[in-house]
Scaffold this motif. Structure first.
Motif, PDB file in Angstrom:
ATOM      1  N   ALA A 626       0.827  -1.204   0.000  1.00  0.00           N
ATOM      2  CA  ALA A 626       0.000   0.000   0.000  1.00  0.00           C
ATOM      3  C   ALA A 626       0.864   1.258   0.000  1.00  0.00           C
ATOM      4  O   ALA A 626       0.757   2.105   0.884  1.00  0.00           O
ATOM      5  CB  ALA A 626      -0.928  -0.009   1.209  1.00  0.00           C
ATOM      6  N   GLY A 627       1.740   1.394  -0.971  1.00  0.00           N
ATOM      7  CA  GLY A 627       2.527   2.611  -1.093  1.00  0.00           C
ATOM      8  C   GLY A 627       3.430   2.847   0.103  1.00  0.00           C
ATOM      9  O   GLY A 627       4.001   1.920   0.679  1.00  0.00           O
ATOM     10  N   SER A 628       3.566   4.111   0.523  1.00  0.00           N
ATOM     11  CA  SER A 628       4.447   4.481   1.628  1.00  0.00           C
ATOM     12  C   SER A 628       3.642   5.107   2.756  1.00  0.00           C
ATOM     13  O   SER A 628       2.604   5.737   2.539  1.00  0.00           O
ATOM     14  CB  SER A 628       5.534   5.450   1.155  1.00  0.00           C
ATOM     15  OG  SER A 628       4.964   6.611   0.598  1.00  0.00           O
ATOM     16  N   VAL A 629       4.153   4.927   3.972  1.00  0.00           N
ATOM     17  CA  VAL A 629       3.489   5.388   5.184  1.00  0.00           C
ATOM     18  C   VAL A 629       4.497   6.116   6.053  1.00  0.00           C
ATOM     19  O   VAL A 629       5.665   5.732   6.115  1.00  0.00           O
ATOM     20  CB  VAL A 629       2.889   4.192   5.957  1.00  0.00           C
ATOM     21  CG1 VAL A 629       2.405   4.608   7.336  1.00  0.00           C
ATOM     22  CG2 VAL A 629       1.746   3.561   5.169  1.00  0.00           C
ATOM     23  N   SER A 661       1.752   7.908   0.149  1.00  0.00           N
ATOM     24  CA  SER A 661       1.390   7.569  -1.221  1.00  0.00           C
ATOM     25  C   SER A 661       0.592   6.272  -1.216  1.00  0.00           C
ATOM     26  O   SER A 661       1.094   5.240  -0.785  1.00  0.00           O
ATOM     27  CB  SER A 661       2.645   7.411  -2.089  1.00  0.00           C
ATOM     28  OG  SER A 661       2.306   6.978  -3.391  1.00  0.00           O
ATOM     29  N   PHE A 662      -0.661   6.351  -1.641  1.00  0.00           N
ATOM     30  CA  PHE A 662      -1.518   5.164  -1.765  1.00  0.00           C
ATOM     31  C   PHE A 662      -2.595   5.495  -2.802  1.00  0.00           C
ATOM     32  O   PHE A 662      -3.748   5.740  -2.489  1.00  0.00           O
ATOM     33  CB  PHE A 662      -2.135   4.811  -0.412  1.00  0.00           C
ATOM     34  CG  PHE A 662      -2.737   3.434  -0.367  1.00  0.00           C
ATOM     35  CD1 PHE A 662      -2.606   2.530  -1.407  1.00  0.00           C
ATOM     36  CD2 PHE A 662      -3.456   3.037   0.756  1.00  0.00           C
ATOM     37  CE1 PHE A 662      -3.166   1.271  -1.346  1.00  0.00           C
ATOM     38  CE2 PHE A 662      -4.014   1.774   0.838  1.00  0.00           C
ATOM     39  CZ  PHE A 662      -3.872   0.892  -0.227  1.00  0.00           C
ATOM     40  N   LYS A 663      -2.178   5.468  -4.078  1.00  0.00           N
ATOM     41  CA  LYS A 663      -3.041   5.951  -5.161  1.00  0.00           C
ATOM     42  C   LYS A 663      -3.995   4.891  -5.696  1.00  0.00           C
ATOM     43  O   LYS A 663      -4.994   5.229  -6.320  1.00  0.00           O
ATOM     44  CB  LYS A 663      -2.181   6.500  -6.297  1.00  0.00           C
ATOM     45  CG  LYS A 663      -1.374   7.729  -5.905  1.00  0.00           C
ATOM     46  CD  LYS A 663      -0.578   8.283  -7.071  1.00  0.00           C
ATOM     47  CE  LYS A 663       0.192   9.530  -6.668  1.00  0.00           C
ATOM     48  NZ  LYS A 663       0.985  10.096  -7.797  1.00  0.00           N
ATOM     49  N   THR A 683      -3.832   8.928  -0.492  1.00  0.00           N
ATOM     50  CA  THR A 683      -2.642   9.718  -0.181  1.00  0.00           C
ATOM     51  C   THR A 683      -3.010  10.877   0.745  1.00  0.00           C
ATOM     52  O   THR A 683      -3.949  11.628   0.483  1.00  0.00           O
ATOM     53  CB  THR A 683      -2.013  10.265  -1.467  1.00  0.00           C
ATOM     54  OG1 THR A 683      -1.669   9.171  -2.318  1.00  0.00           O
ATOM     55  CG2 THR A 683      -0.775  11.092  -1.169  1.00  0.00           C
ATOM     56  N   GLY A 684      -2.277  11.000   1.842  1.00  0.00           N
ATOM     57  CA  GLY A 684      -2.544  12.055   2.815  1.00  0.00           C
ATOM     58  C   GLY A 684      -3.558  11.694   3.874  1.00  0.00           C
ATOM     59  O   GLY A 684      -3.748  12.454   4.830  1.00  0.00           O
ATOM     60  N   GLU A 685      -4.202  10.524   3.742  1.00  0.00           N
ATOM     61  CA  GLU A 685      -5.203  10.097   4.710  1.00  0.00           C
ATOM     62  C   GLU A 685      -4.546   9.311   5.846  1.00  0.00           C
ATOM     63  O   GLU A 685      -3.419   8.842   5.738  1.00  0.00           O
ATOM     64  CB  GLU A 685      -6.264   9.233   4.027  1.00  0.00           C
ATOM     65  CG  GLU A 685      -7.024   9.943   2.917  1.00  0.00           C
ATOM     66  CD  GLU A 685      -7.918  11.044   3.452  1.00  0.00           C
ATOM     67  OE1 GLU A 685      -8.449  10.891   4.570  1.00  0.00           O
ATOM     68  OE2 GLU A 685      -8.078  12.066   2.757  1.00  0.00           O
ATOM     69  N   ARG A 686      -5.285   9.138   6.938  1.00  0.00           N
ATOM     70  CA  ARG A 686      -4.781   8.405   8.097  1.00  0.00           C
ATOM     71  C   ARG A 686      -4.748   6.905   7.821  1.00  0.00           C
ATOM     72  O   ARG A 686      -5.582   6.359   7.100  1.00  0.00           O
ATOM     73  CB  ARG A 686      -5.648   8.696   9.315  1.00  0.00           C
ATOM     74  CG  ARG A 686      -5.535  10.116   9.832  1.00  0.00           C
ATOM     75  CD  ARG A 686      -6.601  10.424  10.869  1.00  0.00           C
ATOM     76  NE  ARG A 686      -6.540   9.496  11.998  1.00  0.00           N
ATOM     77  CZ  ARG A 686      -7.461   9.467  12.958  1.00  0.00           C
ATOM     78  NH1 ARG A 686      -8.505  10.270  12.905  1.00  0.00           N
ATOM     79  NH2 ARG A 686      -7.335   8.609  13.961  1.00  0.00           N
ATOM     80  N   LEU A 727      -9.118  -0.569   5.838  1.00  0.00           N
ATOM     81  CA  LEU A 727      -8.102  -0.024   4.948  1.00  0.00           C
ATOM     82  C   LEU A 727      -8.656   1.017   3.988  1.00  0.00           C
ATOM     83  O   LEU A 727      -7.943   1.929   3.562  1.00  0.00           O
ATOM     84  CB  LEU A 727      -7.457  -1.166   4.161  1.00  0.00           C
ATOM     85  CG  LEU A 727      -6.307  -0.790   3.232  1.00  0.00           C
ATOM     86  CD1 LEU A 727      -5.092  -0.370   4.041  1.00  0.00           C
ATOM     87  CD2 LEU A 727      -5.951  -1.965   2.316  1.00  0.00           C
ATOM     88  N   ASP A 728      -9.950   0.904   3.630  1.00  0.00           N
ATOM     89  CA  ASP A 728     -10.526   1.832   2.650  1.00  0.00           C
ATOM     90  C   ASP A 728     -10.978   3.146   3.269  1.00  0.00           C
ATOM     91  O   ASP A 728     -11.498   4.022   2.578  1.00  0.00           O
ATOM     92  CB  ASP A 728     -11.703   1.172   1.919  1.00  0.00           C
ATOM     93  CG  ASP A 728     -12.751   0.626   2.881  1.00  0.00           C
ATOM     94  OD1 ASP A 728     -12.835   1.114   4.021  1.00  0.00           O
ATOM     95  OD2 ASP A 728     -13.480  -0.311   2.490  1.00  0.00           O
ATOM     96  N   ASN A 729     -10.795   3.326   4.584  1.00  0.00           N
ATOM     97  CA  ASN A 729     -11.165   4.555   5.300  1.00  0.00           C
ATOM     98  C   ASN A 729     -12.628   4.938   5.086  1.00  0.00           C
ATOM     99  O   ASN A 729     -12.972   6.108   4.937  1.00  0.00           O
ATOM    100  CB  ASN A 729     -10.257   5.721   4.886  1.00  0.00           C
ATOM    101  CG  ASN A 729      -8.893   5.632   5.520  1.00  0.00           C
ATOM    102  OD1 ASN A 729      -8.475   4.567   5.965  1.00  0.00           O
ATOM    103  ND2 ASN A 729      -8.166   6.735   5.555  1.00  0.00           N
ATOM    104  N   SER A 730     -13.502   3.955   5.116  1.00  0.00           N
ATOM    105  CA  SER A 730     -14.928   4.216   4.949  1.00  0.00           C
ATOM    106  C   SER A 730     -15.485   4.981   6.137  1.00  0.00           C
ATOM    107  O   SER A 730     -15.089   4.747   7.292  1.00  0.00           O
ATOM    108  CB  SER A 730     -15.684   2.892   4.798  1.00  0.00           C
ATOM    109  OG  SER A 730     -17.081   3.102   4.846  1.00  0.00           O
ATOM    110  N   ASP A 731     -16.424   5.881   5.862  1.00  0.00           N
ATOM    111  CA  ASP A 731     -17.114   6.581   6.945  1.00  0.00           C
ATOM    112  C   ASP A 731     -17.959   5.618   7.780  1.00  0.00           C
ATOM    113  O   ASP A 731     -18.276   5.913   8.934  1.00  0.00           O
ATOM    114  CB  ASP A 731     -18.013   7.675   6.376  1.00  0.00           C
ATOM    115  CG  ASP A 731     -17.216   8.830   5.775  1.00  0.00           C
ATOM    116  OD1 ASP A 731     -16.052   9.021   6.194  1.00  0.00           O
ATOM    117  OD2 ASP A 731     -17.754   9.531   4.901  1.00  0.00           O
ATOM    118  N   LEU A 732     -18.303   4.474   7.191  1.00  0.00           N
ATOM    119  CA  LEU A 732     -19.136   3.500   7.888  1.00  0.00           C
ATOM    120  C   LEU A 732     -18.348   2.632   8.863  1.00  0.00           C
ATOM    121  O   LEU A 732     -18.945   1.920   9.672  1.00  0.00           O
ATOM    122  CB  LEU A 732     -19.844   2.585   6.880  1.00  0.00           C
ATOM    123  CG  LEU A 732     -20.786   3.263   5.883  1.00  0.00           C
ATOM    124  CD1 LEU A 732     -21.325   2.245   4.890  1.00  0.00           C
ATOM    125  CD2 LEU A 732     -21.935   3.948   6.624  1.00  0.00           C
TER     126      LEU A 732
END
Length: 800
Positions: A626-629, A661-663, A683-686, A727-732
Motif C-alpha cells: 500500500a505505497g508508503s506510510v 502515497s496510496f493511489k 494519499t494524505g489520509e490516516r 483499509l478503505d477509510n470508509s465513513d461506515l
C-alpha cells in the motif's frame, strides 16, 4: 549458590513479601490433581521452606526500613543480555506479571489498555493482529507475517493467533518500539512484544487462585515450583477459564463470545554449576468458544436492499450487543510447543546461548457469514494448521571493558496449510448478486492453500564505551528468506446443473483452479546506529537510526479471474526509523520519567482488505503493497512512588500515521457498491487502526495495618482516540474513541504458612460500548468486534 538460583529465590521472597494482585482463573480437576501430586515432591523441603520464609521476612523487613519508598529496578534482555531498563537507549515499556494480575489483564486483546502506541485488532485467534505506532493493522493473511513480532520465552510466534491464550504465570512483558531486526530472530518493522514466563525455583513455591464473575465467568489457576534434586528444579502451571459470553442471538437462545479455554505449562531447570543452565519448557492450550461473531457496524444501502430481498432480519444496532443468525458459530483452537534454552559461561567470560523451539497451531472455525436469519451464506471459515521450528545461537562477550558485543545466527522454518470452505444456501444468489441465476445457490466451494517459509540470518551488535558516560552502538543483520506456496480450488459440489453462459459464470467464480508452485525469495539487510550519553547519574539521553525489513507475503486465496499467481505475491516492507529520547530516575529512585520523539518511514506497506472488482460477483481478499506510510509522534511513561504504599503508573503517546502515497487503494463500500471498478486515492489520509492519542493510567494504594493485614485499592483508566476502522477509510467503519475504567479492592493477610489475597473487582465500570476492530463485509457493509461490557467479580488467591 549460582546467580541464577539466587535470582529465582529472591523473586520468590519478593512475591511473598510484596503486594500480590489477583488474576482470574479456575483450574480443571485434572490440573489440580496433578498440581497436588507434584506438590508432594516438595514436601521434603517443607522445613527448609519455613526457615527460608522466616529469614526472608526478616530480611524484607530490614530492607523496607532502610530502603522505603523506592521503585524496584527492572531488568530487561532487549539487547540479549540482562540490563537495567533505564540504561538501555531505546524506547521500552515493561509490565510485570504482578501488574498484569493486578489489572486483570490476561488476554492479548487487553494489552492495549496498559501499553502506549499499541493497537490490537481482534475478532478471534486467526483474525488478530498487533500494531505498534500504527504499523501492522492487518486482518488475517496466512502468508504474511505481522509488522510487530511476538516472542514467548525467546521463541518467535509465526502467527499472531499463537499468542491468543490466557497469559499464565508471566514474569514480565516488554514492549520494544521501532524496527527490531538487529538482535531479534525475525525481522520486524514496527516493534516487538517479548513475553517471559516465571522460571522454576530452587525454593518451594505454590499458589492456587479462583475467580468468579458475571455472565458465568469462572477462572482458576494453580502453580507449583521447587527443587527436584540439588541441581534440578521444576515448575508446573495450569489454568481453566469459562464464560457465557455477552452477545445475544435474536434467532434463538444462544449467547456468543463465550466458551472454554484451558492450558498447562511444564518446565525443568537444570543448573549443575554457576557456568551452565538448561531450561526446558513445554505448554499446551485449547479453546472451544463462540468467538468470531461480528456485529453489523456500518450498513450500506446495498446491504439493506439485499437483506430485504432475501427476507433477512439483521441486527443493525451493535450497541444492543445482539446479532440475528441461524447457522452454527464456533471456534476451536489447539496449540502448544516446546523449547530448550541452554546458557554456557565460557572460561573467557563469554556466554554462549542456544535456543531451540517447536510450535504448532490448529485453528478450526464455523461461521455464519451473512449475519441474517435467512439461508444465504450458511457457513464460511478458514481452517489453519501451522507448524514451525526455530534455532538460534548467540555469543555474548563479557562486559566491563571498553567494548562488548553479541553475535549470532538464526534459522526458522514454517509449514502452514489452510482450507477455506464456503457453503451457500438457497438464497445465496439473491444476497450476493441481487438476481437468482442459481450460480451460488446450494453449492459448496473449497480452496486449499499451503506455504513453506525458510529464513536464515546472521547478526552482530557491538557497544563502544567511548567514555564513562558516552556509548556508541552499531548493529547489523543479514537475512535471506524463501517462501514456496500453492493454491488449489476444487470444483464446487452441489448446486443446480447449469449449461452455457451460466455454467461459465459459475466456473469463473467457483471453478477448479490450481496455481502450481509459486513463491518469492529475498535478501534483506537491517541495521542500527545509536549514541547515548549519561548526562547525570539519573539522566540518560540517546539518539538512534535504524533500518528494518519484513519479507514479502503470499495471499493463500484463489486469484481473481484473469489473474495468475503473481497477483497473490507482494514485496517486502521496509522501515527507516529515527529516535530521540531520554530516560530519567529522580527523587532518590521514587520517580521514573522517560520520553522520546520518533519518526518512521515505511516503504511498501503490506496490507490486506476485502474488495470487489469488475470480474468478481463476490468480495475477494486483496493483499498489496500500500505505497508508503509515515509514522511520527511522541511517547512518554512515568512511574511514581510519592510515599510508601502508593504506586502510580502513566504512559501515553501521540501518533500521526499517514499514507504518503496510496493511489490505487480500494474504495469504501459506499463507493464500490455503486461503481465496482472504482479506484480511490488515500494519499494524505490516516492509516487504518491508528489512534492519534493513547493514554493509560493505573495505580495501587496499600495500607500496612500490622498483624499481616494489607488492605489495598487499585484503579486503572485507558483512553484511545478515534481511528479508521478498515483499509478503505470508509465513513461506515470508523472506530469511535473510548475510555475504560477498571478498579478493585481487596485485602492480603498472612494465613498459615502463606498469604491469602481476597478481592472484588470490576472491568469497564462505566459499561462503555467500544469496538476493537472493524472489517469489510459483503455488499458494502462493515462489521465490528465488540468489546467486553461491564463485568464484576471476586477473586481468591493463596500463595504458600
Amino acid at each position: 549458590m549460582s546467580p541464577q538460583r539466587t535470582q529465582n529465590d529472591q523473586r520468590f521472597r519478593a512475591r511473598i513479601s510484596k503486594p500480590l494482585a489477583v488474576s482470574r482463573l479456575a483450574a480443571p480437576d485434572y490440573a489440580l490433581t496433578l498440581l497436588l501430586a507434584l506438590g508432594g515432591l516438595f514436601n521434603s523441603n517443607a522445613a527448609l521452606a519455613q526457615d527460608v520464609k522466616k529469614t526472608s521476612a526478616q530480611t524484607e523487613q530490614t530492607e523496607a526500613q532502610t530502603d522505603e519508598a523506592k521503585l524496584e529496578k527492572v531488568t530487561v534482555t532487549a539487547r540479549r543480555r540482562e540490563e537495567n531498563v533505564q540504561d538501555v537507549p531505546t524506547p521500552i515499556t515493561t509490565v510485570s506479571g504482578a501488574t498484569l494480575e493486578q489489572q486483570k489483564v490476561y488476554r492479548v486483546q487487553d494489552l492495549q489498555q496498559i501499553l502506549p502506541s499499541v493497537n490490537v485488532a481482534y475478532i478471534h485467534a486467526r483474525q488478530s493482529s498487533i500494531a505498534v505506532r500504527g504499523i501492522g493493522n492487518n486482518p488475517a493473511s496466512d502468508g504474511l507475517e505481522g509488522s510487530a513480532g511476538i516472542y514467548l520465552d525467546n521463541i518467535y510466534l509465526g502467527r499472531p493467533g499463537m499468542a491468543v491464550f490466557d497469559l499464565l504465570d508471566v514474569e514480565q512483558l516488554e514492549l520494544l518500539r521501532g524496527p527490531q531486526g538487529t538482535l531479534f530472530g525475525k525481522n520486524t518493522t514496527a516493534g516487538v512484544i517479548n513475553i517471559t514466563t516465571r522460571k522454576p525455583t530452587f525454593t518451594p513455591e505454590r499458589s492456587v487462585e479462583i475467580s468468579g464473575g458475571e455472565r458465568g465467568y469462572f477462572q482458576g489457576k494453580g502453580t507449583v515450583s521447587g527443587p527436584l534434586t540439588e541441581t534440578l528444579a521444576g515448575r508446573l502451571s495450569a489454568y481453566r477459564t469459562r464464560e457465557d459470553g455477552y452477545i445475544d442471538n435474536q434467532h434463538d437462545d444462544r449467547t456468543f463470545i463465550g466458551g472454554e479455554r484451558e492450558g498447562a505449562r511444564g518446565q525443568l531447570l537444570f543448573e549443575p554449576n554457576e557456568d551452565f543452565n538448561l531450561r526446558w519448557i513445554t505448554d499446551y492450550n485449547q479453546e472451544k468458544s463462540t468467538n468470531g461473531v461480528w456485529a453489523l457496524y456500518g450498513v450500506s444501502d446495498r446491504f439493506r436492499e439485499r437483506a430485504a430481498l432475501i427476507g433477512g432480519n439483521p441486527q443493525y444496532d451493535p450497541k444492543k450487543r445482539e446479532v440475528n443468525i441461524d447457522s452454527d458459530q464456533a471456534v476451536n483452537v489447539w496449540q502448544g510447543g516446546t523449547s530448550l534454552e541452554a546458557n554456557w559461561t565460557l572460561g573467557s567470560g563469554h556466554t554462549f546461548t542456544s535456543i531451540s523451539g517447536y510450535r504448532y497451531w490448529h485453528f478450526v472455525p464455523l461461521n455464519d457469514t451473512d449475519l441474517t436469519d435467512a439461508p444465504a451464506l450458511i457457513h464460511g471459515g478458514v481452517e489453519v494448521h501451522d507448524r514451525q521450528f526455530s534455532q538460534e545461537f548467540r555469543l555474548a562477550s563479557p562486559t566491563g571493558g571498553a567494548f562488548d558485543y553479541v553475535v549470532g545466527a538464526y534459522l526458522f522454518n514454517q509449514n502452514l496449510g489452510n482450507k477455506t470452505v464456503q457453503e451457500f444456501g438457497p438464497l445465496a444468489d439473491l444476497f450476493l448478486t441481487g438476481v437468482n441465476r442459481n450460480i451460488f445457490n446450494n453449492a459448496t466451494s473449497q480452496t486449499n492453500g499451503k506455504i513453506e517459509t525458510d529464513s536464515y540470518a546472521l547478526f552482530a551488535q557491538g557497544n563502544w564505551h567511548l567514555t564513562d558516560r558516552l556509548d556508541f552502538t552499531a548493529g547489523v543483520r543479514g537475512t535471506y528468506e524463501e517462501k514456496q506456496a500453492r493454491v488449489h480450488r476444487f470444483d464446487p459440489s452441489g448446486g443446480a446443473p447449469l449449461t452455457g453462459p451460466l455454467a461459465a459464470a459459475r466456473r469463473n467464480q467457483m471453478g477448479s483452479l490450481d496455481t502450481g508452485d509459486f513463491g518469492l525469495h529475498n535478501a534483506a539487510p537491517s541495521g542500527l546506529l545509536s549514541l547515548s550519553y549519561k548526562i547525570t547519574d539519573g539522566l540518560l539521553g540517546y539518539a538512534s537510526l535504524a533500518h528494518g525489513e519484513k519479507s514479502g507475503g503470499v495471499n493463500l486465496v484463489a486469484p481473481s479471474a484473469g489473474f495468475g499467481s503473481d497477483s497473490l505475491v507482494v514485496g517486502p516492507e521496509r522501515a527507516n526509523d529515527a529516535e530521540l529520547g531520554f530516560k530519567s530516575t529522580q527523587l532518590d529512585g521514587r520517580l521514573l520519567f522517560n520520553a522520546n520523539l520518533f519518526w518512521t518511514g515505511i516503504h511498501g506497506y503490506q496490507a490486506t482488505t476485502l474488495t470487489t472488482n469488475g470480474s468478481s460477483l463476490t468480495p475477494v481478499s486483496v493483499l498489496a503493497n500500500a505505497g508508503s506510510v509515515r509514522s511520527r509522534g511522541v511517547e512518554f511513561e512515568t512511574s511514581y512512588l510519592p510515599f510508601q504504599g502508593l504506586t502510580l503508573n502513566f504512559n501515553g503517546s501521540y501518533n500521526d500515521v499517514t499514507y504518503l502515497s496510496f493511489k490505487d487503494a480500494p474504495c469504501p463500500g459506499e463507493v464500490s457498491t455503486v461503481n465496482p471498478t472504482a479506484v480511490c486515492d488515500l494519499t494524505g489520509e490516516r492509516v487504518v487502526g491508528a489512534s492519534k492519542w493513547i493514554g493509560n493510567f493505573n495505580g495501587e494504594y496499600q495500607w500496612r495495618l500490622g498483624n499481616g493485614l494489607q488492605p489495598y485499592v487499585t484503579a486503572g483508566y485507558s483512553y484511545r482516540s478515534e481511528a479508521e476502522g478498515t483499509l478503505d477509510n470508509s465513513d461506515l467503519s470508523k472506530i469511535d474513541g473510548y475510555g475504560l475504567v477498571n478498579a478493585s479492592i481487596g485485602v492480603r493477610a498472612d494465613v498459615g504458612e502463606g498469604q491469602l489475597d481476597a478481592s472484588a473487582w470490576i472491568k469497564n465500570a462505566t459499561d462503555k460500548d467500544y469496538y476493537l476492530t472493524a472489517f469489510a463485509f459483503s455488499n458494502g457493509a462493515y462489521t465490528a468486534s465488540v468489546g467486553q461490557p461491564r463485568t464484576a467479580g471476586v477473586s481468591l488467591r493463596y500463595d504458600f
